[in-house]
Design a protein around this motif. Structure first.
Motif, PDB file in Angstrom:
ATOM      1  N   ASN A 186      11.903  11.051 -31.337  1.00 19.41           N
ATOM      2  CA  ASN A 186      11.760   9.880 -32.200  1.00 19.41           C
ATOM      3  C   ASN A 186      13.121   9.231 -32.395  1.00 19.41           C
ATOM      4  N   GLU A 187      13.314   8.085 -31.780  1.00 17.12           N
ATOM      5  CA  GLU A 187      14.619   7.420 -31.822  1.00 17.12           C
ATOM      6  C   GLU A 187      14.995   6.980 -33.236  1.00 17.12           C
ATOM      7  N   SER A 188      14.008   6.576 -34.023  1.00 16.59           N
ATOM      8  CA  SER A 188      14.296   6.113 -35.389  1.00 16.59           C
ATOM      9  C   SER A 188      14.815   7.261 -36.256  1.00 16.59           C
ATOM     10  N   ASP A 189      14.194   8.432 -36.143  1.00 15.01           N
ATOM     11  CA  ASP A 189      14.663   9.582 -36.915  1.00 15.01           C
ATOM     12  C   ASP A 189      16.082   9.965 -36.504  1.00 15.01           C
ATOM     13  N   ALA A 190      16.339   9.917 -35.206  1.00 13.16           N
ATOM     14  CA  ALA A 190      17.677  10.255 -34.715  1.00 13.16           C
ATOM     15  C   ALA A 190      18.711   9.241 -35.214  1.00 13.16           C
ATOM     16  N   LEU A 191      18.327   7.980 -35.236  1.00  6.70           N
ATOM     17  CA  LEU A 191      19.234   6.930 -35.695  1.00  6.70           C
ATOM     18  C   LEU A 191      19.580   7.132 -37.164  1.00  6.70           C
ATOM     19  N   TYR A 192      18.586   7.470 -37.973  1.00  5.85           N
ATOM     20  CA  TYR A 192      18.840   7.708 -39.391  1.00  5.85           C
ATOM     21  C   TYR A 192      19.779   8.897 -39.585  1.00  5.85           C
ATOM     22  N   LEU A 193      19.483  10.016 -38.934  1.00  3.88           N
ATOM     23  CA  LEU A 193      20.312  11.208 -39.096  1.00  3.88           C
ATOM     24  C   LEU A 193      21.731  10.972 -38.608  1.00  3.88           C
ATOM     25  N   ASP A 194      21.873  10.244 -37.516  1.00  6.60           N
ATOM     26  CA  ASP A 194      23.206   9.948 -36.986  1.00  6.60           C
ATOM     27  C   ASP A 194      23.996   9.110 -37.980  1.00  6.60           C
ATOM     28  N   ALA A 215      15.633   2.654 -44.317  1.00  4.04           N
ATOM     29  CA  ALA A 215      16.953   2.043 -44.200  1.00  4.04           C
ATOM     30  C   ALA A 215      17.444   1.530 -45.553  1.00  4.04           C
ATOM     31  N   GLN A 216      16.543   0.963 -46.352  1.00  4.82           N
ATOM     32  CA  GLN A 216      16.936   0.460 -47.672  1.00  4.82           C
ATOM     33  C   GLN A 216      17.374   1.601 -48.586  1.00  4.82           C
ATOM     34  N   PHE A 217      16.625   2.703 -48.585  1.00  4.39           N
ATOM     35  CA  PHE A 217      17.005   3.851 -49.402  1.00  4.39           C
ATOM     36  C   PHE A 217      18.381   4.377 -48.985  1.00  4.39           C
ATOM     37  N   ALA A 218      18.596   4.477 -47.681  1.00  3.81           N
ATOM     38  CA  ALA A 218      19.865   5.001 -47.182  1.00  3.81           C
ATOM     39  C   ALA A 218      21.024   4.072 -47.550  1.00  3.81           C
ATOM     40  N   LYS A 219      20.788   2.779 -47.485  1.00  5.33           N
ATOM     41  CA  LYS A 219      21.844   1.830 -47.851  1.00  5.33           C
ATOM     42  C   LYS A 219      22.153   1.902 -49.346  1.00  5.33           C
ATOM     43  N   ALA A 220      21.124   2.039 -50.146  1.00  3.45           N
ATOM     44  CA  ALA A 220      21.348   2.156 -51.589  1.00  3.45           C
ATOM     45  C   ALA A 220      22.191   3.386 -51.898  1.00  3.45           C
ATOM     46  N   ASP A 227      21.358  -0.883 -40.166  1.00  5.25           N
ATOM     47  CA  ASP A 227      20.856  -2.221 -39.849  1.00  5.25           C
ATOM     48  C   ASP A 227      19.882  -2.160 -38.668  1.00  5.25           C
ATOM     49  N   PHE A 228      20.213  -1.360 -37.671  1.00  5.51           N
ATOM     50  CA  PHE A 228      19.311  -1.177 -36.531  1.00  5.51           C
ATOM     51  C   PHE A 228      18.024  -0.467 -36.960  1.00  5.51           C
ATOM     52  N   LEU A 229      18.177   0.528 -37.840  1.00  5.30           N
ATOM     53  CA  LEU A 229      17.021   1.292 -38.307  1.00  5.30           C
ATOM     54  C   LEU A 229      16.033   0.400 -39.049  1.00  5.30           C
ATOM     55  N   ALA A 230      16.527  -0.618 -39.717  1.00  3.27           N
ATOM     56  CA  ALA A 230      15.675  -1.496 -40.518  1.00  3.27           C
ATOM     57  C   ALA A 230      14.588  -2.167 -39.681  1.00  3.27           C
ATOM     58  N   ALA A 231      14.809  -2.272 -38.388  1.00  2.62           N
ATOM     59  CA  ALA A 231      13.810  -2.911 -37.519  1.00  2.62           C
ATOM     60  C   ALA A 231      12.548  -2.072 -37.392  1.00  2.62           C
ATOM     61  N   THR A 232      12.678  -0.749 -37.447  1.00  2.00           N
ATOM     62  CA  THR A 232      11.519   0.131 -37.275  1.00  2.00           C
ATOM     63  C   THR A 232      11.113   0.845 -38.559  1.00  2.00           C
ATOM     64  N   LYS A 233      12.085   1.166 -39.408  1.00  2.00           N
ATOM     65  CA  LYS A 233      11.800   1.858 -40.669  1.00  2.00           C
ATOM     66  C   LYS A 233      12.569   1.190 -41.802  1.00  2.00           C
ATOM     67  N   LEU A 259      12.586  -2.330 -54.171  1.00  2.57           N
ATOM     68  CA  LEU A 259      11.602  -1.373 -53.665  1.00  2.57           C
ATOM     69  C   LEU A 259      10.499  -1.131 -54.700  1.00  2.57           C
ATOM     70  N   ILE A 260      10.861  -1.175 -55.976  1.00  4.15           N
ATOM     71  CA  ILE A 260       9.847  -1.006 -57.018  1.00  4.15           C
ATOM     72  C   ILE A 260       8.881  -2.186 -57.023  1.00  4.15           C
ATOM     73  N   THR A 261       9.383  -3.386 -56.797  1.00  3.12           N
ATOM     74  CA  THR A 261       8.481  -4.544 -56.725  1.00  3.12           C
ATOM     75  C   THR A 261       7.526  -4.413 -55.541  1.00  3.12           C
ATOM     76  N   GLN A 262       7.927  -3.603 -54.538  1.00  2.00           N
ATOM     77  CA  GLN A 262       7.057  -3.339 -53.388  1.00  2.00           C
ATOM     78  C   GLN A 262       6.163  -2.122 -53.626  1.00  2.00           C
ATOM     79  N   ARG A 263       6.158  -1.633 -54.883  1.00  2.00           N
ATOM     80  CA  ARG A 263       5.314  -0.515 -55.315  1.00  2.00           C
ATOM     81  C   ARG A 263       5.724   0.815 -54.676  1.00  2.00           C
TER      82      ARG A 263
END
Length: 444
Positions: free
Chosen positions: A298-306, A338-343, A328-334, A366-370
């Motif tokens: 899973n490229e997205s999981d690897a991108l986040y961990l990296d 990505a928002q949690f990680a940036k926060a 920023d790249f992760l935001a395209a798929t997850k 994120l709360i407004t997005q429930r």
């Protein structure tokens, strides 16, 4: 005239049969998509099938949404489980899934209890081993809906009739617990955990805030018996203890590695995170090697961990700017991950000085997005984070909502803060909590 009516009835039955076949084929196509890509976007397709009358699609959609971090989807999962059960005409296993929602999320417990109580009159419990087991699964989470004689009968039926996936010891342990025999129940739960992965969560809940550490002790005691545990039980225990703060690294990694050997992808993720949480004990090379393996899955999981590996001060690969770029790249798929990680990046001051205002803005969005998880993240900031003036009332208010929506760590924070609040802080906290819940309920 009667002949015409009979032909009309046959035509309707034929059309209904064709529709059912089409729905089931649609569900099979979705399952195949998920087999090829576990992250495939299939919810819209499942919704169409479920709204068209497919109980199988409704069941699958309910299972997916009940695990969501989105409050609206979790709420809708209750309705999809009800539709999958179909007043006894559908899959009785949907009741167990429904009970799980009510058990994990206090907000839904009363509503689910009412549905389950009505459902008990809509099917024959002793129809098959499957109905017996599904009913016992409900009993695990809602014992108050059953009389002692009901449970005795169910256990007898299960013991005599079950051929596979038999968890008699789990149900018997729950019976002991309800009877007030806690010590005997825990001993039997520990034995049942060898084959039933659900027991990991049951024991963690029974032991409360110390549950994770006590599970580590259990893992230490049974480390030479790992092969006696089912693959699912090894994975469940490994994932739970991987978040422990104890110093039992060798034992914890043995369980994680055993789960990986048995094919657990999530344990591979947990091992990388475990190493990154202990940079004094582990260098970056083995963590990056694991991330490289994950990339094939899973490229997205690897991108986040990296990206997270680039934020560890003790490692030579420290590069916060590169981490932000990867997010920023992760935001395209997850995008949510990505928002949690940036926060978190902004709150800890990874790029420069801590910037809690920027982190708070992300969590509020994120709360407004429930998003359920954002409440606890905000609570931790207000409870004491770099460059944040502690605000116990705000921390309690956000943690209260997170707790009601199923976050165990938030419930422990609520218990601690409850002893510290002044009367005025408590009033302010409850006012905030009530407003936040009212806003969330607008989506129902």
């Amino acid at each position: 005239m009667y002949k015409g009516i009979s032909w009309a009835i046959l035509l309707l039955l034929s059309m209904s049969s064709i529709a059912n076949v089409a729905y089931e084929q649609g569900v099979e196509n979705v399952l195949y998509q998920l087999y090829l890509d576990p992250d495939a976007e299939v919810d819209d397709e499942l919704q169409v099938l479920a709204q068209g009358g497919s109980r199988s699609a409704a069941f699958l959609l309910a299972q997916r949404w009940s695990r969501s971090s989105n409050f609206s989807q979790v709420a809708d999962s209750v309705d999809w489980y009800v539709k999958a059960f179909g007043a006894g005409r559908g899959d009785v296993a949907a009741l167990a899934g429904l009970a799980q929602v009510g058990n994990q999320i206090p907000y839904f417990r009363g509503r689910v209890a009412s549905i389950l109580r009505d459902a008990q009159t809509q099917y024959a419990v002793d129809l098959s081993p499957k109905t017996v087991r599904a009913t016992l699964d409900v009993y695990l989470m809602y014992p108050e809906l059953f009389s002692p004689s009901d449970v005795d009968r169910l256990l007898s039926l299960h013991r005599r009739g079950c051929l596979e996936n038999c968890f008699f010891e789990t149900y018997r342990a729950q019976q002991l617990l309800v009877a007030g025999e806690r010590d005997d129940a825990i001993l039997l739960f520990e034995r049942a955990m060898e084959s039933d992965p659900r027991v990991v969560a049951i024991l963690a809940s029974l032991w409360g805030e110390s549950g994770r550490d006590q599970l580590v002790e259990l893992a230490v005691k049974n480390v030479e018996r790992i092969d006696d545990y089912s693959a699912d039980s090894v994975e469940a225990l490994a994932l739970e203890i991987s978040s422990s703060s104890t110093d039992q690294d060798v034992v914890i990694l043995r369980w994680i590695d055993a789960a990986i050997d048995k094919g657990s992808y999530y344990s591979l993720l947990a091992k990388a995170e475990y190493m990154m949480d202990r940079p004094q004990a582990y260098d970056y090379q083995p963590a990056l090697a694991i991330i490289e393996k994950i990339q094939f899955e899973n490229e997205s999981d690897a991108l986040y961990l990296d990206s997270q590996a680039r934020l560890i001060y003790q490692w030579r690969i420290l590069n916060p700017a590169l981490a932000e770029q990867k997010l920023d790249f992760l935001a395209a798929t997850k995008p949510v991950q990505a928002q949690f990680a940036k926060a978190q990046l902004y709150a800890m001051g990874g790029l420069d000085e801590p910037n809690p205002d920027r982190a708070i803005a992300i969590y509020q969005q994120l709360i407004t997005q429930r998003n359920i998880q954002a409440f606890y993240r905000l609570a931790t900031l207000y409870n004491g984070a770099p460059a944040v003036v502690p605000d116990k009332a705000h921390a309690f208010g956000y943690a209260s909502v997170a707790s009601e929506l199923g976050d165990k760590q938030a419930s422990y924070m609520v218990q601690r803060l409850d002893q510290e609040l002044t009367d005025s802080e408590r009033a302010k906290a409850m006012q905030l909590r009530n407003k936040l819940m009212a806003d969330m309920e607008l989506t129902l």
